[in-house]
Design an enzyme around this catalytic site. Structure first.
Site, PDB file in Angstrom:
ATOM      1  N   ASN A  76      25.998  63.819  49.744  1.00  0.00           N
ATOM      2  CA  ASN A  76      25.907  62.636  50.606  1.00  0.00           C
ATOM      3  C   ASN A  76      26.453  61.441  49.822  1.00  0.00           C
ATOM      4  O   ASN A  76      25.798  60.966  48.895  1.00  0.00           O
ATOM      5  CB  ASN A  76      24.434  62.425  50.999  1.00  0.00           C
ATOM      6  CG  ASN A  76      24.214  61.152  51.782  1.00  0.00           C
ATOM      7  OD1 ASN A  76      25.165  60.480  52.196  1.00  0.00           O
ATOM      8  ND2 ASN A  76      22.950  60.806  52.001  1.00  0.00           N
TER       9      ASN A  76
ATOM     10  N   LYS B  99      26.800  58.512  50.848  1.00  0.00           N
ATOM     11  CA  LYS B  99      26.176  57.252  51.288  1.00  0.00           C
ATOM     12  C   LYS B  99      27.267  56.180  51.507  1.00  0.00           C
ATOM     13  O   LYS B  99      28.373  56.526  51.908  1.00  0.00           O
ATOM     14  CB  LYS B  99      25.101  56.814  50.281  1.00  0.00           C
ATOM     15  CG  LYS B  99      24.109  57.959  49.988  1.00  0.00           C
ATOM     16  CD  LYS B  99      22.901  57.530  49.214  1.00  0.00           C
ATOM     17  CE  LYS B  99      21.973  58.722  49.015  1.00  0.00           C
ATOM     18  NZ  LYS B  99      20.729  58.388  48.361  1.00  0.00           N
TER      19      LYS B  99
ATOM     20  N   HIS C 235      17.921  60.201  57.534  1.00  0.00           N
ATOM     21  CA  HIS C 235      17.827  59.945  56.089  1.00  0.00           C
ATOM     22  C   HIS C 235      16.843  58.805  55.850  1.00  0.00           C
ATOM     23  O   HIS C 235      16.792  57.855  56.637  1.00  0.00           O
ATOM     24  CB  HIS C 235      19.210  59.598  55.524  1.00  0.00           C
ATOM     25  CG  HIS C 235      19.211  59.622  54.025  1.00  0.00           C
ATOM     26  ND1 HIS C 235      18.702  58.578  53.285  1.00  0.00           N
ATOM     27  CD2 HIS C 235      19.607  60.570  53.144  1.00  0.00           C
ATOM     28  CE1 HIS C 235      18.802  58.898  51.992  1.00  0.00           C
ATOM     29  NE2 HIS C 235      19.356  60.089  51.884  1.00  0.00           N
TER      30      HIS C 235
ATOM     31  N   GLU D 287      16.924  56.371  53.973  1.00  0.00           N
ATOM     32  CA  GLU D 287      17.534  55.038  53.897  1.00  0.00           C
ATOM     33  C   GLU D 287      17.764  54.466  55.291  1.00  0.00           C
ATOM     34  O   GLU D 287      17.677  53.253  55.501  1.00  0.00           O
ATOM     35  CB  GLU D 287      18.835  55.121  53.078  1.00  0.00           C
ATOM     36  CG  GLU D 287      18.504  55.285  51.596  1.00  0.00           C
ATOM     37  CD  GLU D 287      19.535  56.043  50.787  1.00  0.00           C
ATOM     38  OE1 GLU D 287      20.668  56.242  51.264  1.00  0.00           O
ATOM     39  OE2 GLU D 287      19.198  56.447  49.663  1.00  0.00           O
TER      40      GLU D 287
ATOM     41  N   GLU E 112      13.468  65.287  51.158  1.00  0.00           N
ATOM     42  CA  GLU E 112      13.840  64.296  50.145  1.00  0.00           C
ATOM     43  C   GLU E 112      12.673  63.328  49.936  1.00  0.00           C
ATOM     44  O   GLU E 112      12.493  62.384  50.727  1.00  0.00           O
ATOM     45  CB  GLU E 112      15.069  63.503  50.602  1.00  0.00           C
ATOM     46  CG  GLU E 112      16.283  64.359  50.862  1.00  0.00           C
ATOM     47  CD  GLU E 112      17.576  63.551  50.745  1.00  0.00           C
ATOM     48  OE1 GLU E 112      18.401  63.918  49.906  1.00  0.00           O
ATOM     49  OE2 GLU E 112      17.737  62.554  51.469  1.00  0.00           O
TER      50      GLU E 112
ATOM     51  N   GLY F 180      17.465  58.584  43.925  1.00  0.00           N
ATOM     52  CA  GLY F 180      18.122  57.599  43.058  1.00  0.00           C
ATOM     53  C   GLY F 180      17.278  57.119  41.899  1.00  0.00           C
ATOM     54  O   GLY F 180      17.658  56.182  41.199  1.00  0.00           O
TER      55      GLY F 180
ATOM     56  N   SER G 110      17.548  62.983  43.272  1.00  0.00           N
ATOM     57  CA  SER G 110      17.844  63.050  41.834  1.00  0.00           C
ATOM     58  C   SER G 110      18.241  64.445  41.356  1.00  0.00           C
ATOM     59  O   SER G 110      17.928  64.819  40.226  1.00  0.00           O
ATOM     60  CB  SER G 110      16.662  62.508  41.019  1.00  0.00           C
ATOM     61  OG  SER G 110      16.489  61.124  41.268  1.00  0.00           O
TER      62      SER G 110
END
Ligand code: 13P
Length: 256
Positions: A11, A13, A98, A100, A168, A174, A214
């Site tokens: 991904n 992003k 996702h 985010e 996730e 991250g 990660s």
């Protein structure tokens, strides 16, 4: 090994300009020189690069996915992109829900479910993301949260062939932090149990459940060989072909 063909998806992003497609070409070259058999490999670039990315991977084993879609096929929704448009640009899958997007755009489980249905309508595979926040994790609420997200985000008509679940943990994205392999095994087992209750054991048993958060070359083997883990959704480490190839090559030589 569960017999499920793994999927490793990158991904990107909101990263990537035309010049970044050199990394995709490099990934293609690496896979041509040293293929990773019986593993599905996907890169999800930003929408602006989809059609150019598709041209680069044509004739290779790399699939192209998108990162989000609107629930409707077309209409007055300035700036949005429908699942049909993504398919038209060369995507065969789309990430929905996702964390985010759930955070930045306030996306609810109901909206995520509508997006997954839009993916099916357009002939795309839906990669449905779920994951607990750090506070949920600390409070021991992980399994409850994931059950709620699954029941709210995965459509009734989901099948192993059109749906992938990506677990996730929000706190692992991250951050360099990851759950322990034991925690991942427990969570993925729970996800499969809940999917079984929702979709029946046959579909649940064949559905890929990816781990994301990660994942990098140094921890990929440890995370990807956890029971019930059928691949990975990789963020930062998918931007460099050398790292992404190293992650997916943990599957090289594991099957006949
Ligand atoms: P990182 O691999 O950068 O932690 O991102 C994970 C992710 O969010 C993939 O969708």
């Amino acid at each position: 090994m569960t017999g499920i063909r793994p999927l490793v998806a990158g991904n990107w992003k909101m990263n990537g300009l035309g010049s970044s497609l050199a990394e995709l070409a490099s990934l293609r070259n690496r896979l041509e020189a040293a293929p990773v058999p019986e593993t599905d490999i996907m890169v999800c670039p930003p929408a602006t690069l989809l059609s150019r990315a598709r041209e680069i991977v044509d004739g290779s084993s790399i699939m192209i996915g998108a990162q989000d879609c609107h629930p409707l096929p077309s209409g007055a929704h300035t700036g949005d992109i429908s699942a049909e448009m993504l398919a038209d640009a060369g995507a065969t899958a789309v990430i929905v829900g996702h964390s985010e997007r759930r955070t930045d755009h306030g996306e609810s489980d109901t909206l995520v479910q509508a997006k997954a249905l839009a993916a099916y309508r357009a002939g795309l595979m839906a990669i449905v993301c779920i994951g607990e926040t750090e506070a949920h994790y600390r409070d021991g609420k992980t399994l409850d949260i994931l059950r709620t997200q699954l029941e709210g985000s995965v459509p009734e008509g989901a099948r192993a062939t059109n749906t992938v679940i990506a677990y996730e943990p929000v706190w692992a994205i991250g951050s360099g932090l990851t759950p322990t392999p034991q925690e991942v095994a427990q969570v993925h087992g729970l996800i499969r149990t809940v999917l079984g209750q929702m979709l029946g054991d046959a579909e649940a048993g064949g559905t890929r459940i990816l781990y994301g958060g990660s994942v990098k070359p140094s921890n990929a083997a440890e995370l990807l060989f956890v029971p019930e883990v059928n691949g990975a959704l990789v963020g930062g480490a998918s931007l460099k072909a050398v790292d992404f190839y190293e992650i997916l090559s943990v599957y090289a030589g594991t099957r006949s």
